[in-house]
Design a protein around this motif. Structure first.
Motif, PDB file in Angstrom:
ATOM      1  N   TYR A 128      51.470 -84.451 -89.233  1.00 54.91           N
ATOM      2  CA  TYR A 128      51.064 -83.294 -90.126  1.00 54.91           C
ATOM      3  C   TYR A 128      52.043 -83.361 -90.896  1.00 54.91           C
ATOM      4  O   TYR A 128      52.794 -82.827 -90.866  1.00 54.91           O
ATOM      5  CB  TYR A 128      49.798 -82.568 -89.557  1.00 54.91           C
ATOM      6  N   PRO A 129      50.673 -82.963 -91.993  1.00 55.27           N
ATOM      7  CA  PRO A 129      51.418 -82.720 -93.459  1.00 55.27           C
ATOM      8  C   PRO A 129      52.168 -80.652 -92.332  1.00 55.27           C
ATOM      9  O   PRO A 129      51.250 -80.007 -92.464  1.00 55.27           O
ATOM     10  CB  PRO A 129      51.099 -82.470 -94.439  1.00 55.27           C
ATOM     11  N   GLU A 130      53.437 -80.616 -93.468  1.00 54.06           N
ATOM     12  CA  GLU A 130      54.024 -78.941 -93.486  1.00 54.06           C
ATOM     13  C   GLU A 130      54.246 -78.461 -94.708  1.00 54.06           C
ATOM     14  O   GLU A 130      55.427 -79.583 -95.437  1.00 54.06           O
ATOM     15  CB  GLU A 130      55.457 -79.409 -92.697  1.00 54.06           C
ATOM     16  N   THR A 131      53.592 -77.904 -95.089  1.00 52.58           N
ATOM     17  CA  THR A 131      53.343 -76.683 -96.006  1.00 52.58           C
ATOM     18  C   THR A 131      54.523 -76.076 -96.924  1.00 52.58           C
ATOM     19  O   THR A 131      55.249 -75.228 -96.304  1.00 52.58           O
ATOM     20  CB  THR A 131      51.788 -76.719 -96.907  1.00 52.58           C
ATOM     21  N   ALA A 202      59.655 -64.713 -99.139  1.00 55.25           N
ATOM     22  CA  ALA A 202      60.191 -65.826 -97.765  1.00 55.25           C
ATOM     23  C   ALA A 202      59.798 -66.753 -98.142  1.00 55.25           C
ATOM     24  O   ALA A 202      58.358 -67.844 -98.309  1.00 55.25           O
ATOM     25  CB  ALA A 202      59.656 -64.695 -96.209  1.00 55.25           C
ATOM     26  N   PHE A 203      60.616 -68.035 -97.651  1.00 48.65           N
ATOM     27  CA  PHE A 203      59.432 -69.162 -97.321  1.00 48.65           C
ATOM     28  C   PHE A 203      59.433 -69.873 -95.908  1.00 48.65           C
ATOM     29  O   PHE A 203      60.496 -69.024 -94.786  1.00 48.65           O
ATOM     30  CB  PHE A 203      60.836 -69.923 -98.063  1.00 48.65           C
ATOM     31  N   VAL A 204      58.319 -70.373 -95.643  1.00 47.50           N
ATOM     32  CA  VAL A 204      58.034 -71.148 -94.709  1.00 47.50           C
ATOM     33  C   VAL A 204      57.160 -72.572 -94.416  1.00 47.50           C
ATOM     34  O   VAL A 204      56.793 -72.684 -95.611  1.00 47.50           O
ATOM     35  CB  VAL A 204      56.424 -70.568 -94.412  1.00 47.50           C
ATOM     36  N   THR A 205      58.220 -73.189 -93.971  1.00 43.91           N
ATOM     37  CA  THR A 205      57.409 -74.989 -93.597  1.00 43.91           C
ATOM     38  C   THR A 205      56.952 -75.088 -92.842  1.00 43.91           C
ATOM     39  O   THR A 205      57.868 -75.208 -91.482  1.00 43.91           O
ATOM     40  CB  THR A 205      59.137 -75.516 -93.898  1.00 43.91           C
ATOM     41  N   ALA A 206      55.654 -74.916 -93.172  1.00 43.43           N
ATOM     42  CA  ALA A 206      54.422 -75.291 -91.277  1.00 43.43           C
ATOM     43  C   ALA A 206      53.800 -75.875 -91.822  1.00 43.43           C
ATOM     44  O   ALA A 206      52.451 -75.241 -92.831  1.00 43.43           O
ATOM     45  CB  ALA A 206      54.989 -73.674 -90.787  1.00 43.43           C
ATOM     46  N   GLY A 207      52.708 -76.041 -90.786  1.00 44.70           N
ATOM     47  CA  GLY A 207      51.637 -76.435 -91.454  1.00 44.70           C
ATOM     48  C   GLY A 207      50.495 -75.695 -91.405  1.00 44.70           C
ATOM     49  O   GLY A 207      50.958 -74.348 -91.186  1.00 44.70           O
ATOM     50  N   HIS A 208      49.465 -75.491 -92.407  1.00 48.26           N
ATOM     51  CA  HIS A 208      48.923 -74.047 -92.030  1.00 48.26           C
ATOM     52  C   HIS A 208      47.619 -74.368 -92.051  1.00 48.26           C
ATOM     53  O   HIS A 208      47.180 -75.257 -91.855  1.00 48.26           O
ATOM     54  CB  HIS A 208      48.967 -73.443 -93.786  1.00 48.26           C
ATOM     55  N   PRO A 209      46.888 -73.194 -92.183  1.00 46.20           N
ATOM     56  CA  PRO A 209      47.376 -71.617 -92.139  1.00 46.20           C
ATOM     57  C   PRO A 209      48.942 -71.572 -90.577  1.00 46.20           C
ATOM     58  O   PRO A 209      48.413 -71.970 -89.144  1.00 46.20           O
ATOM     59  CB  PRO A 209      46.258 -70.915 -91.402  1.00 46.20           C
ATOM     60  N   THR A 210      49.727 -70.725 -90.541  1.00 45.31           N
ATOM     61  CA  THR A 210      50.801 -70.124 -90.528  1.00 45.31           C
ATOM     62  C   THR A 210      50.481 -69.072 -89.441  1.00 45.31           C
ATOM     63  O   THR A 210      50.763 -67.873 -90.454  1.00 45.31           O
ATOM     64  CB  THR A 210      52.277 -70.906 -90.865  1.00 45.31           C
ATOM     65  N   ILE A 299      45.530 -77.731 -87.392  1.00 47.37           N
ATOM     66  CA  ILE A 299      46.050 -78.676 -87.973  1.00 47.37           C
ATOM     67  C   ILE A 299      45.933 -79.755 -87.010  1.00 47.37           C
ATOM     68  O   ILE A 299      46.308 -81.056 -87.503  1.00 47.37           O
ATOM     69  CB  ILE A 299      47.724 -78.506 -88.459  1.00 47.37           C
ATOM     70  N   GLY A 300      45.645 -79.875 -85.856  1.00 47.04           N
ATOM     71  CA  GLY A 300      45.703 -80.611 -85.053  1.00 47.04           C
ATOM     72  C   GLY A 300      44.909 -82.300 -86.047  1.00 47.04           C
ATOM     73  O   GLY A 300      44.957 -83.025 -84.885  1.00 47.04           O
ATOM     74  N   GLN A 301      44.020 -81.289 -86.511  1.00 45.90           N
ATOM     75  CA  GLN A 301      42.441 -82.588 -86.832  1.00 45.90           C
ATOM     76  C   GLN A 301      43.286 -83.846 -87.840  1.00 45.90           C
ATOM     77  O   GLN A 301      42.975 -84.724 -87.478  1.00 45.90           O
ATOM     78  CB  GLN A 301      41.569 -82.012 -88.272  1.00 45.90           C
ATOM     79  N   LYS A 302      44.890 -83.215 -87.850  1.00 48.65           N
ATOM     80  CA  LYS A 302      45.330 -84.341 -89.030  1.00 48.65           C
ATOM     81  C   LYS A 302      45.934 -85.511 -88.274  1.00 48.65           C
ATOM     82  O   LYS A 302      47.604 -86.510 -88.541  1.00 48.65           O
ATOM     83  CB  LYS A 302      46.757 -83.826 -89.584  1.00 48.65           C
ATOM     84  N   ILE A 303      46.396 -85.264 -86.703  1.00 52.53           N
ATOM     85  CA  ILE A 303      46.976 -85.953 -85.764  1.00 52.53           C
ATOM     86  C   ILE A 303      46.369 -86.808 -85.046  1.00 52.53           C
ATOM     87  O   ILE A 303      45.377 -86.601 -84.631  1.00 52.53           O
ATOM     88  CB  ILE A 303      47.631 -85.176 -85.178  1.00 52.53           C
ATOM     89  N   THR A 304      46.411 -88.468 -85.845  1.00 57.09           N
ATOM     90  CA  THR A 304      45.852 -89.485 -85.586  1.00 57.09           C
ATOM     91  C   THR A 304      46.765 -90.865 -85.214  1.00 57.09           C
ATOM     92  O   THR A 304      47.349 -90.557 -86.096  1.00 57.09           O
ATOM     93  CB  THR A 304      44.871 -89.472 -86.880  1.00 57.09           C
ATOM     94  N   LYS A 305      46.205 -91.533 -84.549  1.00 58.72           N
ATOM     95  CA  LYS A 305      46.858 -93.325 -84.068  1.00 58.72           C
ATOM     96  C   LYS A 305      46.869 -93.282 -85.163  1.00 58.72           C
ATOM     97  O   LYS A 305      48.347 -94.274 -85.506  1.00 58.72           O
ATOM     98  CB  LYS A 305      46.050 -93.792 -82.827  1.00 58.72           C
ATOM     99  N   ASN A 306      45.787 -93.928 -86.298  1.00 63.29           N
ATOM    100  CA  ASN A 306      45.865 -94.031 -87.597  1.00 63.29           C
ATOM    101  C   ASN A 306      46.948 -93.628 -88.439  1.00 63.29           C
ATOM    102  O   ASN A 306      47.499 -94.638 -89.223  1.00 63.29           O
ATOM    103  CB  ASN A 306      45.024 -94.273 -88.059  1.00 63.29           C
ATOM    104  N   THR A 307      47.201 -92.490 -87.611  1.00 64.41           N
ATOM    105  CA  THR A 307      48.362 -91.735 -89.693  1.00 64.41           C
ATOM    106  C   THR A 307      49.354 -91.296 -88.573  1.00 64.41           C
ATOM    107  O   THR A 307      50.857 -91.114 -89.303  1.00 64.41           O
ATOM    108  CB  THR A 307      47.205 -90.962 -90.319  1.00 64.41           C
TER     109      THR A 307
END
Ligand code: GLU
Length: 327
Positions: A128-131, A202-210, A299-307
Motif C-alpha cells: 500500500y502507499p506510504e504517505t 516531524a516527518f512521518v512516512t506511513a500509511g494514513h491515517p497514522t 489502508i488494508g483496502q489497498k492490499i490486493t492480489k491484483n496490485t
C-alpha cells in the motif's frame, strides 16, 4: 504470539526423530511424516507501535498462524525499513515490512547503501502507499518547509525509511541537516515531543491515517504541510520511487482541506533462504485473507492480489511470483 516455546518444540521434534531411529523405521516412513509436525518459525519485523506496519504485521502473523500448517509466526517492533533490511540481511528475521525505495537502494547498493549492497533479500508482496506526512502545530507558525531553517525537526527513528525520505525532501527545498536541529525519534516520540514543545516539525512516512498523527491531532491544532507540485516534480525526477498523493480532507481531526504530498510503497521482503513453497503459501495466505487485514486498518483496502507486484522494486520470491501469475 508464540504458540509453543522453542525449547518445547525442540524436545518434541527431537523426541519424534529419536523414536523413529530407535524403532528401526526406514526413511520411507519419515518421508510420509506430515509436514505439520515440524514448527516453522516466521519472525516478522514491523516498525514502532504507533506506525502502520505494526497493526498490519500483527494481522498478517495471525493469518499465517491460522492458515499455514506448522507455521508459528510472530512479530517484533523495530526502527522500521533500514533496520528491517539489516535484520533480514543477517537472518534475524524471515519477513520484514520495508519501503520499496529503501529495498531498491539496498539491493542495488545506491543512496544510503552505497558500497553496502545487500544481496540476499527478495520481494514477497507490494502492499500500500506510504504517505510522506509533514506535521507541525499551528502555534509554531510554520507554513512551508522553506521556513524551517534553525528549527528542531524529528526526521524519523534512526534506521527508518522515514529518515531517508526527510533528507531527500528537505534537499528539494534547499535545506540540509546542517540548517536544522535534527532529532531521531519514532513516530510516537515525535508526536509527544511536538505536544511538549520539544520539536517544531516531524516527518512521518506511513500509511494514513497514522496512529501517532491521530494522537497529536486529537490533542493540539495540528497542521500538515503540503509538498507543492513543483517541488514534488523535482523530488520525483531525482528519486523516481516517489509518486504524488493527496491526503483527503478530514483524515485527521480539524484537517479540513486536502493536502498534496508524495508517497512510496510499503512492501514485504523476505530472505533468499525462504524457499518457493513457503513463499507461495505465505502469499496465498495473505491474499486470500485480506478481509482480516482490512479489519485492523483502513489502508488494508489497498492490499490486493491484483496490485501485489505494482511498484515492486526488487526480484520476487519465486513461489510468491507463481501465486501472482495464477488467475
Ligand atoms: N515507513 C516507515 C519507515 O520505514 C515505517 C512506517 C510504519 O511503521 O508504519 O520508516
Amino acid at each position: 504470539m508464540k504458540k509453543n516455546s522453542p525449547i518445547l518444540v525442540f524436545c518434541l521434534v527431537a523426541g519424534m526423530l529419536l523414536t523413529g531411529c530407535g524403532s528401526g523405521t526406514k526413511t520411507e516412513t519419515k518421508k510420509n511424516e506430515p509436514v505439520s509436525n515440524k514448527q516453522q518459525y516466521i519472525n516478522i519485523a514491523t516498525g514502532s507501535t504507533s506506525g502502520t506496519y505494526y497493526p498490519l504485521g500483527s494481522a498478517i502473523a495471525e493469518i499465517l498462524n491460522k492458515n499455514i500448517a506448522g507455521v508459528n509466526a510472530s512479530i517484533q517492533t523495530t526502527g522500521a525499513s533500514v533496520a528491517n533490511i539489516n535484520l533480514l540481511a543477517t537472518g534475524r528475521v524471515d519477513v520484514a515490512f520495508v519501503q520499496n525505495d529503501i529495498a531498491f537502494y539496498a539491493v542495488n547498493g545506491t543512496e544510503l547503501y552505497k558500497d553496502k549492497k545487500v544481496v540476499n533479500i527478495k520481494g514477497l508482496a507490494s502492499l500500500y502507499p506510504e504517505t510522506i506526512q509533514i506535521i507541525t502545530l499551528e502555534k509554531t507558525g510554520i507554513k512551508t518547509l522553506a521556513d524551517i531553517k534553525g528549527k528542531r525537526v524529528a526526521v524519523g527513528a534512526a534506521g527508518s525509511g522515514t529518515e531517508a525520505n526527510a533528507r531527500q525532501i528537505l534537499e528539494a527545498y534547499g535545506i540540509g541537516y546542517g540548517d536544522i536541529k535534527v532529532q531521531y525519534l519514532s513516530f510516537g516520540e515525535a508526536s509527544s515531543a511536538l505536544k511538549d514543545g520539544n520539536v517544531d516539525l516531524a516527518f512521518v512516512t506511513a500509511g494514513h491515517p497514522t496512529a501517532a498523527i491521530q494522537e497529536i491531532a486529537n490533542l493540539e491544532k495540528m497542521v500538515l504541510l503540503p509538498i507543492t507540485q513543483d517541488k514534488a516534480d523535482i523530488i520525483i525526477k531525482k528519486y523516481p520511487f516517489y509518486t504524488k498523493i493527496v491526503i483527503g480532507g478530514n483524515t485527521y481531526k480539524n484537517q479540513t482541506g486536502e493536502v498534496p504530498t508524495v508517497a512510496v510503497m510499503a512492501m514485504l521482503a523476505v530472505t533468499d533462504k525462504m524457499n518457493a513453497d513457503t513463499g507461495y503459501k505465505v502469499a496465498r495466505a495473505i491474499f486470500t485473507n485480506t478481509d482480516k487485514i482490512k479489519a485492523v486498518h483502513t489502508i488494508g483496502q489497498k492490499i490486493t492480489k491484483n496490485t501485489a507486484t505494482s511498484g515492486m522494486s526488487i526480484p520476487l520470491n519465486e513461489g510468491a511470483d507463481k501465486f501472482y501469475k495464477e488467475k
